[in-house]
Design an enzyme around this catalytic site. Structure first.
Site, PDB file in Angstrom:
ATOM      1  N   GLU A 210      32.333  45.262  38.807  1.00  0.00           N
ATOM      2  CA  GLU A 210      33.209  45.215  39.979  1.00  0.00           C
ATOM      3  C   GLU A 210      34.024  43.944  39.878  1.00  0.00           C
ATOM      4  O   GLU A 210      33.471  42.837  39.883  1.00  0.00           O
ATOM      5  CB  GLU A 210      32.445  45.232  41.296  1.00  0.00           C
ATOM      6  CG  GLU A 210      33.427  45.406  42.453  1.00  0.00           C
ATOM      7  CD  GLU A 210      32.846  45.163  43.806  1.00  0.00           C
ATOM      8  OE1 GLU A 210      32.902  43.999  44.261  1.00  0.00           O
ATOM      9  OE2 GLU A 210      32.337  46.116  44.412  1.00  0.00           O
TER      10      GLU A 210
ATOM     11  N   CYS B 252      36.247  40.141  47.174  1.00  0.00           N
ATOM     12  CA  CYS B 252      37.035  41.109  46.404  1.00  0.00           C
ATOM     13  C   CYS B 252      37.559  42.242  47.265  1.00  0.00           C
ATOM     14  O   CYS B 252      38.592  42.829  46.973  1.00  0.00           O
ATOM     15  CB  CYS B 252      36.177  41.680  45.272  1.00  0.00           C
ATOM     16  SG  CYS B 252      35.688  40.478  44.019  1.00  0.00           S
TER      17      CYS B 252
END
Length: 524
Positions: free
Chosen positions: A261, A295
């Site tokens: 990720e 994020c």
């Protein structure tokens, strides 16, 4: 001006009685220690031991030995440990909240998001692991005559390489499904937030996890990351897109699996029929959770022209009311950035944008009076191509607002990026919202929320498209990535071949008839 204050409750250090037992859990000491400082205050947290190659060898050897016995234990016993770990995290949250705040500089409310994430994931995988890991008996090629079993086997030792921005959630919520699937874990947390990961390991062992099954090695990724990957059977990484590419290459050379990720430049779309007051209020958390060092957070907001002025007015008013501070309590809305490099990036992006014609609607200033890395939550307008902030991920408390004339224009602008991690759509018509969401290139899209609705739904996968990564965490996918499947097929009575005396031609005709009959019966 953003409200800001320094409170008497701010810590100078974590007590040695807490820190030293955690440091003792790390498989480290073969390399020189590094000094770790608290971002909000600049106070020393610890001299953090570092791992040598010999330390890493020892950690993996210990983990492999522990894993062999662990894989033989019934799934229900592993599940019971997850349930006890869940309770410890909630019961002892004040301690781990202190550690997370001191190591990252984030506010307590944003630190609690991590406690909630770990509790939700522990409960979820404790609830579904037995079903996900159960053997299956699919239909064989010849019903009754062919018996097929599909078994799940753990990968072995999983490397969890976690970042500093969400040190509890990202170190633990990826380790839990790996462990309950029968693997061992070797964690490589960021030096800045190693104590958080070590606390989690200690808590898991108090919950009943066998000693040695979850190991931690310490060091900069550039120093030991390659050594960790070289010994792992699977790699789970959260961090930058640039480092993700390197890890993918290293894992690919060894033909081991990986889940990545990576970064995001996430869009939030405010459609013409949105509830403006609600959108403006909740967009604050979507943009500025953990000072934008997330994020999943929003860095681009696209607002329909008909509601642009009202949204901007209300949003900026909320931004200017955000309270900055570093106290170990819930008195502050937003904390500090974590590193000098982060505040340098934020300052550079804002200054570049302003120099090229952007307008600062709120914030835009560092606050050294509060601590070395505090920066005001910042809203920019008139951002255009050619400005660094237009395309590059800032990873800080900066959001740019754009005016659009239609849903189509908003969708096109949202997709004008190499990233594809998260997005948000605001509308009173949820059917319309889902239709817009389906056209956005992102692994997760929240309708009338920023990121928590999708992220907190543990039964649904989470991950990125494009340079935002590959693989998924959460949901069944978040556990099944840590196992290999083995098919065992047992043929009984008759072979899958021509019978004695039968020609190959007759065999082919017989099987052709069989295939046609099975299709007509709608059999698999």
């Amino acid at each position: 001006m953003t409200t800001a204050r320094r409170l008497a409750a701010e810590p100078t250090a974590l007590p040695a009685t807490l820190v030293q037992p955690l440091l003792d859990l790390a498989v480290a000491g073969g390399a020189p220690a590094v000094e770790v400082l608290a971002p909000a205050t600049g106070a020393k947290i610890a001299d953090l031991p570092q791992s040598s190659t010999a330390d890493i060898d020892r950690a993996f050897a210990t983990a492999r030995e522990a894993q062999r016995a662990w894989a033989l234990r019934p799934v229900r016993e592993r599940i019971a440990i997850l349930r006890r770990f869940h309770d410890i995290v909630l019961d002892e949250q004040q301690t781990i909240l202190d550690i997370v705040q001191v190591e990252t500089g984030k506010s307590r409310a944003h630190a609690f998001d991590e406690v909630g994430d770990v509790a939700v994931n522990a409960r979820y995988y404790a609830s579904v692991a037995d079903k996900l890991l159960a053997d299956r008996k699919p239909r064989g090629v010849l019903p009754v005559l062919t018996r097929v079993e599909v078994r799940h086997r753990p990968k072995g030792v999983v490397a969890v390489i976690s970042p500093w921005n969400y040190p509890l959630a990202l170190a633990v919520s990826d380790a839990l499904p790996a462990l309950v699937a029968g693997n061992a874990v070797v964690s490589r947390p960021d030096n800045q937030t190693a104590l958080t990961a070590l606390w989690a390991i200690a808590a898991a062992e108090r919950a009943g996890l066998p000693s040695g099954l979850w190991q931690a090695v310490l060091g900069r990724g550039s120093a030991i990351g390659g050594e960790v990957i070289a010994r792992a059977d699977y790699v789970d990484y959260t961090g930058s897109s640039a480092t993700g590419r390197t890890i993918a290459q290293q894992a690919g050379e060894r033909l081991i699996g990986y889940s990545l990720e990576l970064g995001g430049k996430n869009p939030l779309l405010v459609l013409a029929d949105a509830d403006i007051s609600r959108a403006a209020r909740i967009a604050i958390r979507a943009c500025f959770a953990s000072a934008g060092q997330l994020c999943e957070s929003m860095e681009r907001i696209y607002v329909h022209d008909s509601v642009y002025d009202r949204f901007v007015s209300e949003f900026v008013e909320h931004v200017k009311a955000i309270k900055l501070g570093g106290a170990l309590d819930f008195s502050s809305d937003m904390g500090s950035l974590t590193f000098r490099r982060q505040i340098d990036t934020v300052r550079s992006h804002v200054e570049d944008a302003v120099a090229k014609g952007a307008t600062v609607l709120a914030g835009g200033r560092a606050r050294p009076d509060l601590g070395p890395y505090f920066y005001e939550p910042t809203v920019l307008a008139d951002v255009r191509p050619g400005m660094t902030v237009y395309r590059e991920e800032t990873f800080g408390p900066v959001v740019s607002i754009y005016r659009v004339g239609s849903d189509e224009e908003a969708i096109t602008a949202a997709n004008d990026t190499a990233y594809g991690l998260n997005a948000s759509v605001w509308t009173k018509d949820t059917s319309r919202g889902r239709a817009v969401a389906a056209r956005i290139n992102a692994g997760s899209v929240n309708v009338n929320e920023g990121f928590i609705a999708a992220w907190g739904s543990a039964d649904a996968p989470s991950g990125g498209l494009g340079i935002s990564g590959t693989g998924r965490r959460h949901g069944p996918e978040g556990l099944l990535k840590y196992i290999d499947t083995q098919t065992i097929a047992t043929q009984r009575v008759l072979p899958i071949a021509p019978l004695p005396g039968m020609s190959e031609e007759l065999w082919a005709k017989t099987m052709t008839l069989y295939f046609s009959v099975m299709k007509s019966l709608r059999q698999k």
